[in-house]
Design an enzyme around this catalytic site. Structure first.
Site, short mmCIF file in Angstrom:
data_model
loop_
_atom_site.label_atom_id
_atom_site.label_comp_id
_atom_site.label_asym_id
_atom_site.label_seq_id
_atom_site.Cartn_x
_atom_site.Cartn_y
_atom_site.Cartn_z
N GLU A 151 0.83 -1.22 0.00
CA GLU A 151 0.00 0.00 0.00
C GLU A 151 0.86 1.27 0.00
O GLU A 151 0.65 2.19 0.81
CB GLU A 151 -0.92 0.01 1.23
CG GLU A 151 -1.98 -1.09 1.21
CD GLU A 151 -2.88 -1.05 2.43
OE1 GLU A 151 -4.07 -1.29 2.27
OE2 GLU A 151 -2.39 -0.76 3.53
N GLU A 220 -8.61 -5.32 -1.10
CA GLU A 220 -9.17 -5.10 0.24
C GLU A 220 -10.53 -4.43 0.14
O GLU A 220 -10.62 -3.24 -0.16
CB GLU A 220 -8.23 -4.24 1.11
CG GLU A 220 -6.95 -4.94 1.52
CD GLU A 220 -6.15 -4.16 2.55
OE1 GLU A 220 -6.72 -3.22 3.17
OE2 GLU A 220 -4.96 -4.49 2.74
#
Length: 1608
Positions: A151, A220
């Site tokens: 991320e 996610e």
């Protein structure tokens, strides 16, 4: 981080190998990932392995799979693996390999996010803290010590050009590993062309990958959110989660991952943030404790089914998007083709809409998507939740001290307390002018850092005179602190999850003179994300005191003394080896509201097997441990009442974490998960460190349960049948809306809390009735659902009044309560063999915790980390009585066994649907506790199918009559198995599916112990296959990582009526066991060690005798069978001496001859053991090993635990033997002088239909299908008219009655006169009978009493369909030939009269007029005999001698002794006076009893007798002599020993011959033997005689090997 990077590469390849085993070619195109050339639509579930425990992993993975998931995703949490530079850990919760294998064995894919940076609300983002202190390290940028990322896109800009270079390097490095699978970068917008960028968010329908040739992947989807201490509790509605997922796939997505699917727990100090709670529940589909969160889990499961129906269309067609309104659209895949799927979306977040598509109208709720897998029918709408919901409760119970009597107060009876000093508790770590950074000082080795300083206060200060208080002004970078002045806590302060820094003002009391300021600063998890997050500090920045005459006193630049950690933590007071490092103070009432206090209590675990939480709502803040495992930080910090919380959440519109929150004004976390696997049954050590003060008396354990289950479904719910859709797209699969309820495992619906069809409102737990209500709802739902595991109610006109309230859309709401059963009767759950784990535990169904780590490797079972060699003894609890159980278990233990094995005999437990018995002989709990108390392990074979020569194989007979049931195959009513491999092929493909399902079901139970399948050759890789047989030395488990286990070594054999009596020589048993251990075996179970008795009608077969003695080491009556028991005991001693060498060394096999070999373990080492085998079944051999010669008898094994000296040879039986006799005595009448005759009460039944008939039918019914095994007996009766002109009436020649039967036995009566009997055999149950009969002119009655002799146990597949009863009845000898009565009208009566009247029961004894007599009639069929007798004197075991009776049943005091039948074995069969043990054994090899009754003696347990007034009842079917019925006591009449002089050592002279009870003096005899033995042994309990030249004349008969034989 070179070492770390190298290991990361290793992990990549481990993952790759496991992944590629199922998918060896993984690529992608613009549409999806491509696995083995096939596009895949993937649903993934994030489950983080260290956020649960290994015992939970199989259940979590299985729950995900059942929820429609086909991929598991996890990070690798590197700070848990590399705890210090170069120090690695992959055990316990960090056993990544085990977790990956569990996923692999579930046949699922795996997404591995390899870290080390993971974020994930995990401490320091998963990076080891020590890495920050490696010189030159800057996380997440282009510098050598730190690499690999997650991320990164959010923060790349903060790092400038170095950030861009770092992102590019990370991508290139990953691809260079050549893992064979694609790499992805989450939230990275500038990925290179060979790495896929993906989306993380609440919604990803509008996301597009950076390159057009890449698939759209959502790594996610946040189905909830995390919590921070002091915040509200966020929830995301299931409708919105489903909407986001459906929209993603509608707009071209192909891989979707729930972050999290199971959030779990931040055990210990693993939570990040800072301020992340110990709970990481995340409002996920599976809750923190491992339970499905309903209805979220179920609603998403239905969504996944619907999406999977569209997979082919989605992945192989180009979408077409059509607008259906301003905020409405449809995406069509395969428009106009047969392979068509459509998603219709309404993005309006306020209003429902009606849209037209394909000339049909569709109602779309606001903010919803409808899925049409055939472009016609809606199978799912994201806003319509029709799946089951539930009310979940935490049921608290006071802590119970271990060892507390159940009738005592259950509160903790004793706390132990240790209070720390505030401030510097030992030598200071250092002093410093001003403040140091907290994290840089502790390096996260602890949460705690003491900052202490002192100041002098002048006695003239006003605050000392006027009673006012000074104020302590503190500023901190975070995270929290407690302020002590002069060792008194004055206050606390903390930041929060949004802003870590804080300021506080605390009033303090000062004294004249020196004052100590001690500030305990705390971290609450380190930062886990953000640019340069590793530089975020904590600790004090300013300390001032206000209120003194001179104004503010700034202590910030004073000299501060520092101490890292708190004292109890440093001393390890929570560890087993640190508990006694201080003097604890014992108290019955622990002090309350006392800071810096350690509390310790020793507790029992909460009963049951539900998940457990620790209720800490009445405590302050601190840490908790159980048995050394750190539960985590507790802090019942409350959220603000002023924040916004909702009672009901409107799912419509975009979600954000504060949209649907609850818990305002409540503690963010009250309950703290304590995994069941951390508990022992008792002696659990709970340790609490309380920082600021609380009330430990209010600490509770709480179990998490579903208190009720609910469903709420409207009549317009999508009704397309999802399961059948892909099979036939043209068929009409529409059905009525149907409410379905399903209980948790092992429960049944017991009552309804609410039921209404109409317009009910509310949610599960708070339903209310609307204005419209069908009054018949409750009765209908009760009828369908009560006492059921699951039920379905269709919303149809047939069930409900749908004309009620016209124009109103109606719905059905139901809330049901349920009760816990021991197990589930509808599915009859059972399976193979379950190894229960510890000498101090009970089975899983009761309470298994002591040995919470039972695994295995290729060598053996591993219990608590230690390999174990297991000697097991089969003792079946209902084949004896509770009073015998302790003695039987003791004999097994004394004989060298360390485990007891038993089946669970379910037909004795669930005697009728939902009617349970766990008393008397069926008191399984008591039996298990006896095993536990003896310190033995337990192997529980949980049934219901057990075989075991037990009636119907242990399955309740009533189950056969549940519609649709077929035993031992893949159909819903029947599941689970034993010894299936022998018959699997006969069931075909269904058999293979069934075996596979059974294994998977077993693993889902999460018992924490391995499962095994007996004789199952096609086991999956996570179930151990085992051997059953007379020999298993050549057996090999299917998978190389599994141990070699022998679940049934048959020490003898069962008997059937009319057969000879089998015996297996102990030399051969010992040989088989020694060979098994020699060839690498590590667990052997004697089947049977005690056979026992088939009391009542429990014997199977058919034709199995009431005795199940089995020639076992402990006989039917509970006495050791000598020398078998003793010889095996010596074998076990010898084997145990080798255990260390056997389990820790590799095996080396050396040939010593044609049929001779030695297996050496630890060859050449100090830990060495050897087994020398002679497999020649005729000749003894001399072999040479290790420079020595060894004499090895034929068919024997010698054991050398030191590789030098023989301590045991299997063929040399030198242990004590005995002579056992049955001593008979006449029945003694109770209350009458001994010289008086016994009085018999007699009742004789009528042959044939003795009362109103049960049925009349042309032809024959099946015996078993008619009686359903409620009795052995079924009368078949018919009539025939004989013309007076028949020749046989004049000639005296008798006609012949010709009977054919499927089995098992018959008695034939003509005109109430007994004419004869016939029976099948265990090998061929069908039989024929030809018997002359007497007929008379006119009407004649033929009455045939058909009998079963135990139902089929196993044998062929579909054994439950094996019938019994008549198939043909004819009479030969009429003038017109043979008269066939088979198709005549037959009248049927179930059972015999006395049985129906209960003449054997106390309350039925007087239901007939008995005829009293002192001379009971002999040879009279269908006769009941009753006598009141005294027990035989003494305490020896008792039997009933029935050799002079015929066939029937016998009871004592209402207890059914069993079937008796003195049927003789043929005298023409082969019997052996002496048995040659050499060579392979089979059941007919060493038999006795030719020409004798197979069973003469019938065991009557002593515990069934009263001192007097015992009622003996006998039902005799064919006729016998009751005057010869006797009691017999079984006793050892002599003990013997026979020892050759060459045998090295034995406790207790001549060339003696014979056996115990029949010794004979040989040609060579020392005449002083008897006098010497008398001198050594007379009047002794035991004696020992050395065979030496000092004792005996060893020069006698030179050249002859002599021995000593002795019978006492």
């Amino acid at each position: 981080m070179k070492k770390t990077n190298d290991l990361l590469s290793c992990l990549i390849f481990i993952f790759s190998a496991l992944y590629v085993a199922a998918a060896n070619n993984v690529t992608y195109d613009s549409r999806s990932l491509i696995i083995n050339g096939q596009r895949k639509l993937l649903i993934s579930a994030a489950i983080h392995y260290p956020r649960s425990v290994p015992a939970m992993w199989p259940g979590l993975v299985q729950t995900a799979k059942e929820g429609g998931v086909d991929v598991i995703e996890t990070y690798v949490f590197w700070n848990g693996h590399e705890t210090a530079p170069g120090q690695f850990y992959f055990g316990g919760r960090y056993d990544l390999v085990k977790f990956v294998k569990i996923v692999q064995e579930a046949k699922m894919y795996l997404i591995l996010r390899i870290g080390p940076f993971v974020a994930a609300e995990w401490n320091y983002g998963g990076v080891p803290v020590w890495l920050h202190y490696v010189n030159g390290t800057v996380f997440r940028t282009d510098n050598e010590p730190f690499k690999v990322e997650n991320e990164y896109g959010f923060y790349e800009g903060a790092y400038g050009d170095a950030g861009k270079a770092y992102a590019s390097w990370a991508a290139n490095m990953a691809v260079s590993q050549n893992t064979g699978v694609p790499w992805i970068m989450c939230q990275q917008w500038d990925t290179p062309k060979y790495v896929i960028n993906t989306c993380n968010s609440f919604y990803c329908d509008d996301f597009k990958p950076s390159y057009p040739d890449m698939p759209k992947i959502w790594t996610e989807n946040w189905p909830g959110w995390f919590k921070t201490f002091g915040s509200r509790d966020p929830h995301r509605p299931a409708e919105d989660v489903a909407f986001s997922v459906a929209r993603f796939f509608q707009k071209g997505g192909s891989l979707h991952n729930y972050y999290m699917y199971h959030g779990g727990t931040n055990f210990g100090r693993t939570s990040g943030g800072p301020f992340i709670t110990t709970s990481y529940d995340y409002d996920a589909p599976v809750d923190e404790y491992g339970l499905p969160r309903l209805p979220k889990w179920g609603h998403l499961k239905e969504l996944h089914k619907a999406i999977k129906l569209c997979e082919n269309a989605l992945l192989n067609n180009v979408p077409t998007t059509l607008s259906l309104g301003p905020l409405q659209e449809v995406d069509i895949y395969g428009n106009g083709s047969e392979n068509c799927a459509a998603f219709i979306a309404n993005m309006d977040d306020k209003d429902d809409k009606i849209v037209i598509f394909h000339n049909q109208s569709f109602h779309l709720p606001a903010w919803s998507v409808s899925i049409l897998p055939d472009c016609k029918n809606v199978v799912f709408n994201s806003a319509k939740v029709g799946s089951q919901s539930s009310v979940v409760e935490m049921v608290t119970a006071e802590l119970k001290s271990s060892g507390t009597s159940p009738d005592k107060d259950v509160k903790v009876s004793k706390w132990e307390v240790f209070v720390e000093r505030a401030g510097i508790w030992g030598d200071a770590d250092f002093t410093h002018k001003g403040f140091v950074d907290h994290i840089n000082t502790t390096k996260d080795t602890t949460d705690y850092l003491w900052y202490t300083t002192s100041l002098n206060v002048d006695e003239n200060e006003d605050i000392l005179k006027n009673g006012s208080k000074a104020r302590l002004l503190i500023e901190s970078k975070g995270h929290a602190l407690h302020a002590f002045v002069n060792e008194v806590l004055h206050g606390s302060a903390a930041g929060n999850g949004t802003v870590s820094p804080f300021k506080t003002q605390i009033p303090i009391s000062l004294k004249a003179g020196k004052n100590e300021i001690a500030l305990l600063c705390m971290t609450v998890g380190l930062s886990n994300a953000g640019a340069f997050y590793e530089w975020v500090g904590a600790g004090l920045t300013s300390v001032k005191i206000e209120g003194l005459k001179k104004g503010k006193l700034d202590l910030s630049n004073s000299t501060w003394t520092y101490k890292v950690g708190v004292q109890g933590e440093h001393l390890g007071l929570y560890k087993a080896d640190g508990l006694n490092h201080v003097n604890w103070k014992s108290t019955l009432e622990a002090p309350k509201n006392q800071p810096l206090t350690w509390y310790k209590a020793i507790l029992d675990s909460p009963p049951g097997n539900e998940p457990v939480g620790l209720d800490m709502v009445h405590m302050g803040k601190g840490l908790a441990w159980l048995n050394g495992e750190e539960i985590g930080r507790y802090w019942p910090r409350k959220s603000s009442k002023k924040e916004e919380c909702v009672d009901k959440c409107d799912y419509r519109g975009k979600f954000s974490p504060n949209k649907c929150s609850t818990g305002c004004g409540e503690p963010t976390q009250r309950w703290y998960h304590v995994p069941r696997s951390w508990f022992k049954p008792s002696g659990n050590i709970l340790v609490i460190f309380e920082e600021k003060g609380g009330d430990p008396s209010q600490i509770r354990f709480a179990t998490r349960i579903f208190s009720s289950i609910c469903a709420h479904l409207s009549e317009n719910h999508p009704t397309f049948e999802i399961e059948s859709a892909p099979k036939d797209k043209d068929a009409n699969h529409k059905t009525k809306s149907t409410v379905q309820l399903k209980c948790p495992p092992s429960t049944r619906i017991s009552s309804l809390k609410f039921a209404s069809f109409g317009t009910p409102a509310g949610t599960c737990g708070s339903f209310t009735m609307g204005n419209c209500h069908d009054p018949n709802t409750t009765s209908l739902v009760e009828q369908v659902c009560l006492n059921k595991f699951r039920c379905s109610i269709e919303l149809s006109d047939k069930n409900f009044n749908k004309d009620l309230c016209p124009g109103v859309t109606k719905s059905l709401a139901v809330e049901a309560l349920y009760v816990l059963l021991l197990t589930n009767s509808q599915l009859t759950p059972s399976l193979y063999v379950l190894i229960i784990t510890s000498p101090t535990t009970c089975p899983v169904v009761f309470d298994v915790r002591e040995a919470h780590n039972v695994t295995y490797d290729r060598r053996s079972l591993i219990i608590n980390g230690e390999r174990k060699l297991v000697i097991s003894a089969a003792i079946h609890y209902p084949r004896s009585v509770p009073e015998m159980w302790p003695g039987l278990v003791w004999l097994a233990k004394e004989g060298g066994a360390n485990a007891i094995e038993t089946y669970v005999f379910w037909d004795g437990h669930e005697i009728a649907p939902d009617k349970y018995c766990f008393e008397g002989r069926w008191d399984l709990v008591k039996f298990v506790k006896i095993v536990r108390d003896a310190g033995l392990y337990l192997i529980l074979r949980i049934g219901p199918y057990v075989a075991a020569e037990w009636n119907f194989g242990g399955v309740p007979a009533w189950l056969h009559y549940v519609p649709g049931t077929i035993f031992r195959t893949e159909n819903e009513p029947f599941k689970v198995e034993n010894e299936y491999g022998t018959y699997e092929e006969e069931y075909g493909e269904e058999g293979r599916i069934y075996a596979s399902w059974a294994a998977e079901m077993a693993l889902r139970q999460n018992t924490g112990v391995p499962w095994i399948m007996c004789k199952q050759w096609d086991v999956p890789t996570n179930v151990i296959n085992t051997c059953n047989g007379f020999y298993c030395d050549n057996f090999h488990p299917r998978h190389p990582n599994m141990p070699k286990l022998w679940t049934e070594n048959w020490v003898g054999w069962f008997k059937t009526y009319g057969s000879i009596v089998p015996h297996r020589p102990v030399e051969d048993i010992a040989y088989s066991v020694a060979r098994f251990i020699q060839k690498g075996g590590s667990l052997v179970n004697y089947y049977m060690y005690h056979g026992g008795t088939n009391f009542g009608r429990t014997s199977g077969g058919p034709f199995i005798t009431t005795s199940y003695d089995y020639d076992a080491p402990v006989d039917e009556f509970g006495l050791p069978r000598l020398p078998k028991w003793g010889h095996l005991k010596e074998l076990h001693k010898a084997v145990k001496l080798c255990e260390n060498a056997l389990l820790k060394n590799e095996q080396v096999t050396l040939g010593l001859g044609l049929l001779q070999e030695v297996d050496v373990y630890g060859y050449g080492s100090e830990t060495c053991a050897a087994f020398i085998a002679n497999m020649d079944d005729k000749d003894d051999k001399i072999v040479y090993f290790n420079g020595k010669s060894f004499h090895v008898p034929a068919w024997s094994v010698s054991i050398l635990p030191d590789c030098t000296n023989v301590v045991f040879n299997t063929a040399k039986v030198v242990s004590q033997s005995s002579h056992v006799e049955m001593i008979t005595s006449d029945l003694k009448p109770s209350g009458i002088s001994p010289e008086k005759d016994l009085k018999w009460d007699v009742f004789t039944e009528k042959a044939g239909v003795w009362a109103e008939a049960d049925g009349v039918q042309q032809g024959f019914v099946d015996h078993i299908d008619t009686t359903k095994d409620t009795t052995d007996y079924l009368w078949y009766t018919t009539r025939l008219h004989v013309n007076e002109n028949e020749e046989f009436l004049r000639s005296g020649r008798k006609p012949m009655l010709l009977i054919e039967s499927k089995g098992h036995a018959v008695h034939s009566f003509v005109n109430n006169v007994y004419h004869g009997s016939a029976a099948g055999t265990d090998i061929v149950p069908p039989f024929t009978l030809e018997i002359p009969i007497s007929l008379k002119a006119g009407n004649n009655e033929i009455a045939i009493l058909s009998m079963t002799v135990g139902l089929q146990t196993a044998s062929a597949a579909f054994y439950e369909f094996a019938g019994a009863g008549l198939t043909s009845v004819k009479i030969d000898g009429f003038n017109n030939g043979t008269l066939d009565l088979s198709t005549s009208k037959w009248v049927y009566k179930i059972g015999v009269q006395g049985e129906c009247l209960g003449l054997h029961k106390t309350n039925g004894l007087y239901n007939v007029n008995w005829e009293s007599t002192t001379v009971a009639p002999k040879n009279q069929p269908l006769t009941w005999y009753k006598a009141v007798v005294d027990p035989p004197p003494g305490s020896d075991p008792v039997a009933l001698d029935m050799v002079h009776m015929g066939k029937g049943l016998a009871w004592l005091n209402g207890e059914l002794i069993g079937r008796y039948w003195t049927m003789k074995a043929s005298a023409l069969l082969k019997c052996d006076h002496e048995c040659d043990y050499r060579g392979e054994y089979e059941p007919t090899k060493c038999s006795t009893g030719c020409g004798d009754s197979t069973q003469r003696w019938y065991h009557v347990p002593r515990s069934w007798f009263k001192p007097s007034g015992n009622i003996l009842v006998v039902f005799e079917e064919t006729g016998g002599d009751p005057s010869q019925v006797k009691f017999a006591t079984r006793r050892l009449s002599g003990v013997c020993i026979h020892l050759p002089e060459e045998y090295p050592t034995i406790e207790l002279y001549s060339t003696t011959k014979g056996t115990c009870g029949s010794f004979a003096i040989g040609d060579c005899h020392d005449p002083d033997t008897i006098s010497l033995e008398e001198q050594a042994c007379l009047n002794k309990n035991n004696c020992c005689v050395d065979i030496t030249g000092e004792t005996f004349n060893k020069n006698l008969c030179s050249g002859v090997v002599k021995s000593l034989a002795f019978e006492a």
